[in-house]
Design a protein around this motif. Structure first.
Motif, PDB file in Angstrom:
ATOM      1  N   HIS A 163      -7.812 -26.422 -10.779  1.00 31.75           N
ATOM      2  CA  HIS A 163      -6.878 -26.773 -11.627  1.00 31.75           C
ATOM      3  C   HIS A 163      -5.393 -27.023 -11.028  1.00 31.75           C
ATOM      4  CE1 HIS A 163      -4.331 -27.136 -15.493  1.00 31.75           C
ATOM      5  NE2 HIS A 163      -3.828 -25.937 -14.673  1.00 31.75           N
ATOM      6  N   ASN A 164      -4.694 -27.840 -11.102  1.00 35.52           N
ATOM      7  CA  ASN A 164      -3.445 -28.265 -10.680  1.00 35.52           C
ATOM      8  C   ASN A 164      -2.503 -27.787 -11.437  1.00 35.52           C
ATOM      9  OD1 ASN A 164      -1.117 -29.232  -9.492  1.00 35.52           O
ATOM     10  ND2 ASN A 164      -1.544 -31.179  -9.738  1.00 35.52           N
ATOM     11  N   ILE A 165      -1.733 -26.887 -10.770  1.00 31.60           N
ATOM     12  CA  ILE A 165      -0.744 -25.743 -11.910  1.00 31.60           C
ATOM     13  C   ILE A 165       0.171 -26.451 -12.609  1.00 31.60           C
ATOM     14  CG2 ILE A 165      -1.183 -23.710 -10.635  1.00 31.60           C
ATOM     15  CD1 ILE A 165       1.136 -23.858  -9.355  1.00 31.60           C
ATOM     16  N   PHE A 166       0.454 -27.860 -11.904  1.00 35.29           N
ATOM     17  CA  PHE A 166       1.467 -28.791 -12.645  1.00 35.29           C
ATOM     18  C   PHE A 166       0.858 -29.808 -13.252  1.00 35.29           C
ATOM     19  CE2 PHE A 166       4.037 -26.770  -9.136  1.00 35.29           C
ATOM     20  CZ  PHE A 166       5.247 -26.215 -10.048  1.00 35.29           C
ATOM     21  N   ASP A 167       1.593 -30.187 -14.689  1.00 28.69           N
ATOM     22  CA  ASP A 167       0.842 -31.044 -15.276  1.00 28.69           C
ATOM     23  C   ASP A 167       1.696 -32.620 -14.925  1.00 28.69           C
ATOM     24  OD1 ASP A 167       3.445 -31.248 -16.390  1.00 28.69           O
ATOM     25  OD2 ASP A 167       3.037 -30.177 -18.054  1.00 28.69           O
ATOM     26  N   GLU A 168       1.405 -33.489 -15.411  1.00 31.47           N
ATOM     27  CA  GLU A 168       1.822 -35.041 -15.301  1.00 31.47           C
ATOM     28  C   GLU A 168       3.512 -35.020 -15.272  1.00 31.47           C
ATOM     29  OE1 GLU A 168       0.691 -35.109 -19.499  1.00 31.47           O
ATOM     30  OE2 GLU A 168      -0.100 -34.227 -17.822  1.00 31.47           O
ATOM     31  N   TYR A 169       4.014 -33.941 -16.110  1.00 34.43           N
ATOM     32  CA  TYR A 169       5.458 -34.111 -16.131  1.00 34.43           C
ATOM     33  C   TYR A 169       6.218 -33.192 -15.244  1.00 34.43           C
ATOM     34  CZ  TYR A 169       4.267 -35.998 -20.631  1.00 34.43           C
ATOM     35  OH  TYR A 169       3.615 -36.758 -21.678  1.00 34.43           O
ATOM     36  N   GLU A 170       5.404 -32.586 -13.937  1.00 33.64           N
ATOM     37  CA  GLU A 170       5.880 -31.634 -12.909  1.00 33.64           C
ATOM     38  C   GLU A 170       6.199 -30.576 -13.811  1.00 33.64           C
ATOM     39  OE1 GLU A 170       5.322 -32.447  -9.775  1.00 33.64           O
ATOM     40  OE2 GLU A 170       4.540 -34.145 -10.364  1.00 33.64           O
ATOM     41  N   GLU A 171       5.653 -29.833 -14.670  1.00 37.60           N
ATOM     42  CA  GLU A 171       5.947 -28.727 -15.363  1.00 37.60           C
ATOM     43  C   GLU A 171       4.590 -27.891 -15.274  1.00 37.60           C
ATOM     44  OE1 GLU A 171       7.352 -29.042 -19.169  1.00 37.60           O
ATOM     45  OE2 GLU A 171       9.337 -30.142 -18.468  1.00 37.60           O
ATOM     46  N   LEU A 172       4.836 -26.499 -15.482  1.00 40.26           N
ATOM     47  CA  LEU A 172       3.854 -25.639 -15.281  1.00 40.26           C
ATOM     48  C   LEU A 172       3.037 -25.745 -16.378  1.00 40.26           C
ATOM     49  CD1 LEU A 172       4.916 -22.099 -14.409  1.00 40.26           C
ATOM     50  CD2 LEU A 172       3.455 -23.529 -12.929  1.00 40.26           C
ATOM     51  N   SER A 173       1.448 -25.945 -16.299  1.00 39.45           N
ATOM     52  CA  SER A 173       0.571 -26.273 -17.346  1.00 39.45           C
ATOM     53  C   SER A 173       0.493 -25.000 -18.138  1.00 39.45           C
ATOM     54  CB  SER A 173      -0.752 -26.719 -16.667  1.00 39.45           C
ATOM     55  OG  SER A 173      -1.208 -25.642 -16.018  1.00 39.45           O
ATOM     56  N   ASP A 174      -0.316 -25.467 -19.325  1.00 39.59           N
ATOM     57  CA  ASP A 174      -0.267 -24.187 -20.188  1.00 39.59           C
ATOM     58  C   ASP A 174      -1.375 -23.178 -19.629  1.00 39.59           C
ATOM     59  OD1 ASP A 174       1.025 -25.442 -22.221  1.00 39.59           O
ATOM     60  OD2 ASP A 174      -0.400 -26.412 -23.080  1.00 39.59           O
ATOM     61  N   LEU A 175      -2.387 -23.761 -19.040  1.00 39.63           N
ATOM     62  CA  LEU A 175      -3.403 -22.767 -18.228  1.00 39.63           C
ATOM     63  C   LEU A 175      -2.602 -21.894 -17.194  1.00 39.63           C
ATOM     64  CD1 LEU A 175      -6.335 -21.985 -18.160  1.00 39.63           C
ATOM     65  CD2 LEU A 175      -6.735 -23.819 -16.578  1.00 39.63           C
ATOM     66  N   SER A 176      -1.742 -22.438 -16.727  1.00 43.69           N
ATOM     67  CA  SER A 176      -1.096 -22.031 -15.526  1.00 43.69           C
ATOM     68  C   SER A 176      -0.036 -20.561 -16.132  1.00 43.69           C
ATOM     69  CB  SER A 176      -0.214 -22.778 -14.671  1.00 43.69           C
ATOM     70  OG  SER A 176      -0.826 -23.578 -13.886  1.00 43.69           O
ATOM     71  N   GLN A 177       0.319 -20.937 -17.219  1.00 46.75           N
ATOM     72  CA  GLN A 177       1.456 -19.940 -17.942  1.00 46.75           C
ATOM     73  C   GLN A 177       0.527 -18.938 -18.509  1.00 46.75           C
ATOM     74  OE1 GLN A 177       3.908 -22.102 -20.834  1.00 46.75           O
ATOM     75  NE2 GLN A 177       4.624 -23.710 -19.070  1.00 46.75           N
ATOM     76  N   LYS A 178      -0.609 -19.348 -19.002  1.00 46.79           N
ATOM     77  CA  LYS A 178      -1.660 -18.206 -19.633  1.00 46.79           C
ATOM     78  C   LYS A 178      -1.806 -17.197 -18.566  1.00 46.79           C
ATOM     79  CE  LYS A 178      -5.983 -17.384 -21.763  1.00 46.79           C
ATOM     80  NZ  LYS A 178      -7.421 -18.136 -22.320  1.00 46.79           N
ATOM     81  N   PHE A 179      -2.206 -17.591 -17.311  1.00 47.62           N
ATOM     82  CA  PHE A 179      -2.425 -16.544 -16.355  1.00 47.62           C
ATOM     83  C   PHE A 179      -1.316 -16.168 -15.357  1.00 47.62           C
ATOM     84  CE2 PHE A 179      -6.663 -18.551 -17.322  1.00 47.62           C
ATOM     85  CZ  PHE A 179      -7.388 -17.530 -17.609  1.00 47.62           C
ATOM     86  N   LYS A 180      -0.181 -16.734 -16.086  1.00 46.56           N
ATOM     87  CA  LYS A 180       1.039 -16.473 -15.161  1.00 46.56           C
ATOM     88  C   LYS A 180       0.865 -16.484 -13.739  1.00 46.56           C
ATOM     89  CE  LYS A 180       2.344 -12.993 -18.810  1.00 46.56           C
ATOM     90  NZ  LYS A 180       2.728 -11.409 -18.766  1.00 46.56           N
ATOM     91  N   ILE A 181       0.573 -17.864 -13.383  1.00 46.22           N
ATOM     92  CA  ILE A 181       0.284 -18.201 -11.872  1.00 46.22           C
ATOM     93  C   ILE A 181       1.629 -18.928 -11.478  1.00 46.22           C
ATOM     94  CG2 ILE A 181      -0.943 -19.718 -10.343  1.00 46.22           C
ATOM     95  CD1 ILE A 181      -3.384 -19.542 -12.478  1.00 46.22           C
ATOM     96  N   ARG A 182       1.881 -18.240 -10.222  1.00 52.67           N
ATOM     97  CA  ARG A 182       3.099 -18.779  -9.347  1.00 52.67           C
ATOM     98  C   ARG A 182       2.670 -19.065  -7.849  1.00 52.67           C
ATOM     99  NH1 ARG A 182       3.975 -18.745 -13.842  1.00 52.67           N
ATOM    100  NH2 ARG A 182       5.885 -17.825 -15.141  1.00 52.67           N
ATOM    101  N   ALA A 183       1.954 -18.220  -7.328  1.00 59.80           N
ATOM    102  CA  ALA A 183       1.346 -18.495  -5.969  1.00 59.80           C
ATOM    103  C   ALA A 183       0.135 -19.086  -5.986  1.00 59.80           C
ATOM    104  CB  ALA A 183       1.549 -17.177  -5.041  1.00 59.80           C
TER     105      ALA A 183
END
Length: 202
Positions: A142-162
């Motif tokens: 999963h690419n943590i950035f969506d097509e708008y270059e923002e953190l995806s909902d899935l990345s925010q759910k798991f609080k992924i930064r690194a």
């Protein structure tokens, strides 16, 4: 008698050259030393150029071999082995479809990450090796950035930064997660949570 003495008398005279001597004038030893030093320097420079050429050729050959190996990896390990997910619903569907006691591995990455690009071929190799052994392991990314270059909902759910960050799911629950760029560590984690040796950790 006088004429006889005249004919036999040795009259000294200067010979214009001596046959046993070289025709070229003898040069000084200092000039010979200079000439020898120049020749030695030229020889050293020539050897240095040759060594550089050989080293460059060896580097080029190694690069060609590496590229050919990468191409062979791509041929034997297609990227389709690892499935892309984009939303929270995609992950839920994958976990539900995996069934009980099936390990699901998710690679969280971003395209601008050098370490992510480094581990990607190794992750695909693990997927291919698991598939060849008919092991019940599902590989996702999963690419943590969506097509708008923002953190995806899935990345925010798991609080992924690194990234690269790997999540291991079993029966819908997270059993382990860690950030790494080492294929061996991922293989060991898969073997641990699958309950048997799915992959060769080396």
């Amino acid at each position: 008698m006088a004429s006889f003495l005249l004919r036999t008398k040795q009259i000294p005279f200067n010979c214009p050259f001596r046959p046993h001597e070289p025709k070229q004038p003898i040069r000084s030893t200092g000039f010979l030393r200079i000439r020898t030093s120049q020749q030695r320097l030229q020889s050293i420079v020539a050897r240095g150029i040759l060594d550089t050429y050989r080293r460059d050729q060896a580097v080029a050959e190694a690069q060609r071999a590496s590229k050919s190996e990468d191409r062979s990896d791509e041929e034997t390990c297609p990227a389709e082995c690892v499935k892309d997910i984009f939303t929270v619903e995609d992950l839920d569907d994958a976990l539900e479809g995996a069934g009980e006691n099936t390990l699901v591995v998710v690679d969280f990455f971003k395209t601008a990450c050098g370490s992510c690009r480094y581990i990607q071929p190794g992750f695909v190799k693990l997927c291919r090796a698991s598939e060849e052994r008919h092991s019940p392991v599902v590989f996702l990314r999963h690419n943590i950035f969506d097509e708008y270059e923002e953190l995806s909902d899935l990345s925010q759910k798991f609080k992924i930064r690194a990234v690269p960050l790997f999540y291991f799911f079993k029966n819908g629950e997270v059993v382990e997660k860690f950030a790494t760029r080492e294929r061996r560590r991922i293989a060991k984690a898969i073997n641990t949570h699958a309950g048997y040796e799915v992959l060769d950790p080396n």
